[in-house]
Design an enzyme around this catalytic site. Structure first.
Site, PDB file in Angstrom:
ATOM      1  N   LYS A 129       9.032 -32.934  16.338  1.00  0.00           N
ATOM      2  CA  LYS A 129       7.961 -33.819  16.780  1.00  0.00           C
ATOM      3  C   LYS A 129       7.128 -33.122  17.845  1.00  0.00           C
ATOM      4  CE  LYS A 129       8.649 -34.689  20.555  1.00  0.00           C
ATOM      5  NZ  LYS A 129       8.862 -33.902  21.808  1.00  0.00           N
ATOM      6  N   TYR A 214       7.916 -41.171  21.165  1.00  0.00           N
ATOM      7  CA  TYR A 214       9.090 -41.996  21.481  1.00  0.00           C
ATOM      8  C   TYR A 214       8.669 -43.388  21.945  1.00  0.00           C
ATOM      9  CZ  TYR A 214      11.667 -37.629  21.311  1.00  0.00           C
ATOM     10  OH  TYR A 214      12.221 -36.455  20.894  1.00  0.00           O
TER      11      TYR A 214
END
Ligand code: NDP
Length: 364
Positions: A129, A214
């Site tokens: 990510k 997140y």
């Protein structure tokens, strides 16, 4: 006969050999081989140790631009010379049957290029990510995987973490009634001048690119659907250090149900938590998102957390992907999930610039 079937037959023949040591070549041959690309902090401290405990995949190869690391890793993890590559000869990995999965653990600006190269070499790919620097890169990566007929997983370890799964079940099922608001925050100090994370072109835009996925996922996975709009603010108290990027970004995501999620990302202060408040109760994960700390769940009501909590969250993530490949099942942390987060991040960036609420159009 394909390689796995051959290895499967060898496995049956060898099954009568009692008390094989833990990592004999036969046992590893039953697993899918992973090559880690980019031997930095995350690969060294989390992924390689996790790969010593995975059941369905193992550390078969490495790709690095640093010869001393190649030598060190080769000794430590018993990686043969033929499974060691650099960034120039990586494409030759297509001829290596030991490598089933290429795991891209490079700085953000290299994700799209190396994911596409790995697909072109005929391998399945895990990419760290954030999936890419922008929506277009994510789409190109998904298209390359489809063209190659190979699977893509984004390194979203928390998609397989039992506390997060328990929390998302409560939220999606509205077990505590309608969710009214959420707070989702991740920040730490990143004050090292010259590193790629602080370079706008290499990191993609600071804390929101690095940590934003997140905080976004905290909210959207708890609700069980993506937000419809976002309002965001960017702050920078140290333009010398944070050149052309925001040091901290706060954003408010609005969901179709009326729920709101306040997100905070920062490269200047430590925070790591998710809180959700519903009509009938509240729930909190703290620590929540950080890779090196165990998730803790608390709530106003009892919660049952099912599933194994591994020492490394990446064990469940990588084993799940290996099983997706073996069983031909859909990937949970798919490229499409990575794309959604970039669509939201782009709307956050637009809102900081416009000062307005930005609608998020997932069809473009
Ligand atoms: P590091 O800077 O520690 O490592 C990156 C590695 O990439 C380097 O060590 C180097 O490895 C290689 N590299 C190749 N070209 C370059 C370049 N131009 N500049 C810098 N490095 C280069 O980064 P991290 O390991 O912390 O992060 C890597 C990726 O993993 C990022 O995308 C990050 O977002 C992600 N990440 C994900 C986490 C998670 O929990 N899922 C946690 C931490 C990071 P070599 O010397 O072998 O060539």
């Amino acid at each position: 006969m394909d390689r796995r079937k051959v290895l499967g037959s060898i496995g049956v023949l060898a099954a009568g050999t009692a008390l094989l040591p833990a990592l004999t070549p036969r046992k590893q041959a039953d697993k899918l081989g992973i090559a880690l690309v980019g031997l930095g902090n995350y690969a060294t401290r989390q992924l390689a140790p996790a790969l010593q405990a995975t059941e369905h995949c193992y550390l078969a190869g490495i790709v690095t631009g640093t010869p001393t690391k190649a030598e060190e890793w080769s000794k430590r993890y018993n990686i043969p010379e033929k499974n060691i590559y650099n960034y120039e000869n990586l494409d030759q990995i297509k001829d290596n049957p030991d490598i089933d999965i290429v795991y891209v653990v490079l700085p953000n600006f290299m994700h799209a290029e190396y994911t596409i190269r790995a697909f072109q070499a005929g391998k399945h790919v895990i990419c760290e990510k954030p999936m890419g620097l922008n929506v277009q890169e994510c789409k190109d990566m998904i298209a390359a995987g489809r063209k190659a007929g190979k699977l893509l997983q984004i390194g979203y370890r928390l998609y397989y973490e039992p506390h997060h799964l328990a929390a998302h079940k409560i939220g999606s099922n509205q077990e505590w009634g309608h969710t009214v608001f959420m707070e989702s925050s991740l920040g730490f100090r990143m004050a090292i001048p010259g590193i790629w994370r602080l370079d706008k072109d290499k990191g993609g835009g600071g804390a929101i690119m690095d940590l934003g996925v997140y905080c976004i996922q905290g909210g959207r996975r708890y609700i069980g659907e993506p937000p419809v709009s976002v309002v965001a603010q960017g702050y920078n108290t140290n333009p010398e250090l944070f050149k052309g990027i925001y040091e901290s970004v706060t954003f408010q995501m609005e969901f179709a149900s009326g729920a709101i999620c306040n997100g905070t990302t920062s490269y200047s202060a430590y925070v790591d938590r998710f809180h959700a408040s519903g009509e009938k109760g509240w729930m909190e994960l703290k620590p929540c998102f950080n890779a090196s700390q165990k998730v803790v769940i608390q709530s106003s009501k009892d919660i049952t957390v099912n599933g194994t909590v591994n020492e490394y969250q990446q064990i469940a993530q990588m084993d799940a992907f290996a099983l997706n490949i073996n069983d031909e099942t859909p990937v949970t942390a798919s490229g499409e999930e990575g794309l959604i987060d970039l669509q939201i991040i782009e709307a956050i960036k637009r809102s900081i610039t416009s000062g307005q609420k930005e609608k998020i159009d997932y069809s473009v």
